[in-house]
Design an enzyme around this catalytic site. Structure first.
Site, PDB file in Angstrom:
ATOM      1  CB  SER A 247       8.408  11.028  12.764  1.00 54.64           C
ATOM      2  OG  SER A 247       7.606  10.193  11.941  1.00 54.64           O
ATOM      3  CG  ASP A 248       5.387   7.220  17.461  1.00 55.71           C
ATOM      4  OD1 ASP A 248       5.102   6.298  16.674  1.00 55.71           O
ATOM      5  OD2 ASP A 248       5.235   7.124  18.692  1.00 55.71           O
ATOM      6  CD1 TRP A 249       0.646   6.376  12.265  1.00 54.55           C
ATOM      7  CD2 TRP A 249       1.564   4.346  12.109  1.00 54.55           C
ATOM      8  NE1 TRP A 249      -0.090   5.658  11.368  1.00 54.55           N
ATOM      9  CE2 TRP A 249       0.452   4.396  11.256  1.00 54.55           C
ATOM     10  CE3 TRP A 249       2.294   3.149  12.196  1.00 54.55           C
ATOM     11  CZ2 TRP A 249       0.050   3.307  10.486  1.00 54.55           C
ATOM     12  CZ3 TRP A 249       1.887   2.072  11.439  1.00 54.55           C
ATOM     13  CH2 TRP A 249       0.783   2.161  10.589  1.00 54.55           C
ATOM     14  N   GLY A 250       3.066   9.170  12.069  1.00 55.31           N
ATOM     15  CA  GLY A 250       2.279  10.374  11.765  1.00 55.31           C
ATOM     16  C   GLY A 250       2.573  11.561  12.656  1.00 55.31           C
ATOM     17  CB  SER A 251       4.809  12.130  15.564  1.00 51.52           C
ATOM     18  OG  SER A 251       6.108  11.961  15.035  1.00 51.52           O
TER      19      SER A 251
END
Ligand code: BGC
Length: 716
Positions: A247-251
């Protein structure tokens, strides 16, 4: 043992908690994280060590890796990531600048350089290349992109994947998919999504890209990190991607704020269902997967599949067999070969936009050179965004390089910074700047944007030069001498009157560590500009989005479309076309455009296959001649237009390009061979088709103009 069998045997030995551990990436290598690694609760670390804080980051990597391999129950190695975007401690031009070189081999070498330095620092995974098709220069992340065109992004992105991975660093294609303005909503019809936005990602899969990152944005109402259609069905299914998705950061957690998931548990469920294999930083998976499994809300098979994918890439990277990194390779950092390559890349990426009266190169007779402006000696700024490992101390700025070059010929530089930074609004130094210009034989103004004005979460609503830079230009131009403008920036800008008043404009982007040497060589004629724009430059922000492969309307604008309606003009619908009243409809500088110190003539277009069957290749040739006085590179571009189709097609599409070097007077026969598959698009039923019919074709040095011909596809 074969890859799959090894994956299966490790998987079979894992507890549920160990599996979920593999699916989590933590940020940073603090002592407190060691226990997590020892307990098998972590599969990956990002930003494990920063070289300014760790005397030997590779040793720190090995310490963490040893805990994973020798102290955790199953000894599964970590994969260690960082954003190694355009170089590492040796910084190359921003990716948008590298794209301007239209040079696949150079892009591959640049990525290999970055990977060598990164690996020496204990990194075996980078979050690059970014292949988001970028058609909005307001977006700060356009700097990280490879521009507006799917073919260019596909070829350069694939080259970068090869470069990173041949040096043992896994690449990560991002941001999958439809990312175009920070964290924002995208509505993209499926045909366009497949033909334009997904195309470079498919090219990365074909190049063997080991990982992909699911984006922050909402695509057609579904956040990209919770989208089974794009991730499971297209990426893993249709494209056959067998690595893993991070995932992207915290997505994953952010799907709550999107209004797509009720809570973190629902976010974990949606992400896993969609096919996100590893969660970056947030803890939706670690905190919820057991409960979700017990409640029958996720399937065990999804978890096993995610873990198998992660293990597969760790195996493929060689981490199971050879988990440790050599600790004695730091000397590769900023070595002569890397500095030379960084300079080559900066030279190849600069685009000459204007050169009235052959103002450039500067004459050898120039003895006193005025160098003015906030970007002339700004080492941090010339590195550009996403260069956190870059070393401003190692930069050669334009000022330093010009000083050295002028001194070598017995001349001098008169430098006035004039503005403290690109956003400074004080005219206090303008008189000094003008005086320096008046006292000099030639004037170079280095303008643009400081580094922090582009990159993630750094959008701009205005595209003009920030601060008082327009005023500075006016003050300096008042000296009456030709003013050469060099622009260092992370995106296209609208220069307004400077476009017509500057004698020359050299667009150097944020050119990296050796950017100053490249700029000096180009200004002084030791090298010849050869970059071409990878993105259209608007005249004004009101034209955005403006890109070359637009669709036609039923009332296309005429090239001589008048701007403005004189008072009293009778209403006459015959003249109504899709254009602006107050601005030319065309961009200021089109995609593919870039001047040289020489000129190139195109002629003798040959359509060697005027009628081609589907499945064969279209062969098109043209003669390109260097009609000027110096040897130089030209990027020859091949465009097509599918004239009539079951879904309307763009007025032009780039289908191939070739960078060639020609001596003065030399002619080269350039031959393009284009498989008809390259003409395919998605029809309204979402079938990838090549439809019989007429195609226009252009061989050109720019998306605007060129030699034009026609061929036909005649069916099977
Ligand atoms: C960015 C990614 C980046 C990640 C890790 C995110 O904010 O969108 O491109 O790779 O952070 O640093």
């Amino acid at each position: 043992m074969k890859e799959d069998a090894r994956v299966e045997s490790v998987l079979a030995a894992m507890t549920f908690d160990e599996k979920v551990g593999q699916m989590w990436q933590i940020n940073g290598g603090a002592a407190a994280h060691e226990a997590l690694v020892r307990e098998g609760r972590v599969g990956s670390v990002l930003n494990l060590a920063y070289w300014r804080e760790h005397a030997n980051p590779a040793a720190h990597y090995n310490r963490f890796q040893r805990i994973a391999v020798e102290e955790s129950r199953l000894g599964i190695p970590l994969i260690v990531g960082r954003d190694v975007i355009h170089g590492f401690r040796t910084v190359l031009p921003i990716p948008l600048g590298q794209a301007a070189a239209f040079d696949d081999a150079l892009a591959e070498e640049g990525a290999a350089l970055a990977a060598r330095e990164a690996r020496a620092h204990g990194i075996n995974w980078t979050f690059a290349p970014m292949v988001d098709i970028s058609r909005d220069p307001r977006w700060g992340r356009i700097a990280e992109s490879l521009g507006e065109d799917p073919l260019l992004a596909s070829r350069l992105g694939a080259a970068m994947v090869r470069g990173f991975q041949r040096e043992g660093v896994a690449a990560c294609g991002k941001h999958y998919v439809g990312y175009g303005r920070d964290y924002n909503t995208a509505n993209i019809p499926e045909g366009l999504l497949r033909d334009v936005y997904l195309a470079p990602f498919e090219a990365l899969v074909k190049a063997g890209c080991m990982t992909f990152m699911s984006a922050f944005n909402d695509l057609n109402g579904v956040p990209a990190s919770g989208n089974p259609f794009t991730l499971r069905q297209i990426l893993k299914g249709q494209f056959g991607f067998d690595g893993f998705v991070v995932s992207d950061w915290g997505s994953v957690e952010e799907m709550i704020a999107h209004g797509f998931c009720e809570d973190r548990s629902a976010a974990a469920q949606a992400a896993l269902h969609a096919g996100v294999d590893m969660e970056m930083v947030s803890r939706c998976y670690t905190d919820n997967l057991r409960r979700l499994l017990d409640a029958g809300l996720v399937e065990k098979a999804w978890i096993d599949e995610a873990v198998a994918r992660i293990l597969r890439i760790k195996l493929r990277l060689g981490l199971f067999d050879d988990p440790y990194l050599p600790e004695d390779r730091l000397s590769v950092t900023l070595c002569d070969a890397h500095r030379a390559l960084a300079k080559r890349a900066a030279l190849a990426s600069a685009v000459l936009l204007r050169n009235e009266g052959a103002a450039l190169p500067l004459s050898a007779a120039v003895k006193t050179l005025a160098v003015i402006g906030p970007l002339a000696d700004a080492p941090r700024d010339q590195l550009g965004c996403w260069a956190m490992d870059g070393e401003p101390e190692a930069c050669v700025t334009p000022l330093a390089a010009l000083r050295a070059a002028l001194a070598a010929r017995g001349g001098t530089v008169r430098y006035v910074q004039a503005l403290a930074g690109s956003r400074d609004t004080s005219p206090a130094q303008f008189a000094a700047a003008r005086a320096a210009a008046e006292a000099a034989d030639a004037v170079v103004l280095v303008l643009g944007e400081e580094e922090v004005l582009s990159g993630e979460a750094h959008c701009r609503a205005y595209l003009d030069l920030p601060g008082a830079q327009h005023g500075l230009f006016d003050a300096v131009a008042a000296c009456g001498k030709p003013v050469v403008v060099v622009v260092l920036a992370g995106r296209p800008l609208t220069l307004g009157a400077i476009n017509d008043r500057a004698a020359a404009i050299l667009w150097a982007w944020h050119p990296g560590t050796l950017g100053g040497e490249a700029v000096a060589d180009l200004l002084l004629g030791c090298a010849v500009p050869s970059g071409k724009l990878p993105v259209s430059f608007p005249r004004t922000v009101g034209q955005v989005p403006v890109f070359y492969s637009r669709k036609n309307t039923g009332r296309p604008p005429q090239d001589d479309a008048r701007v403005g309606v004189p008072e009293g003009t009778p209403l006459d619908p015959k003249g109504f076309t899709a254009s602006y009243l107050d601005c030319d409809y065309r961009p200021k500088y089109p995609f593919g455009f870039g001047l040289s110190y020489t000129t190139f003539a195109y002629d003798g277009l040959q359509i060697r296959t005027p009628a081609v069957r589907s499945g064969e290749s279209v062969v098109i040739a043209a003669a390109v001649t260097n009609t000027g006085a110096c040897a130089a590179d030209e990027t020859v571009q091949l465009y097509i237009r599918d004239v009539t189709a079951s879904a309307t097609r763009p007025v032009k599409e780039l289908k191939d390009y070739m960078r060639i070097t020609l001596k003065p007077g030399e002619t080269r026969q350039v031959v393009f061979s284009l498989p008809t598959a390259a003409l395919a698009f998605h029809d309204p039923a979402m079938r990838r088709v090549v439809e019989p019919g007429r195609f226009q074709v252009w061989v050109a040095g720019c998306s605007d103009g060129g030699l034009q011909g026609e061929f036909a596809v005649v069916g099977e």
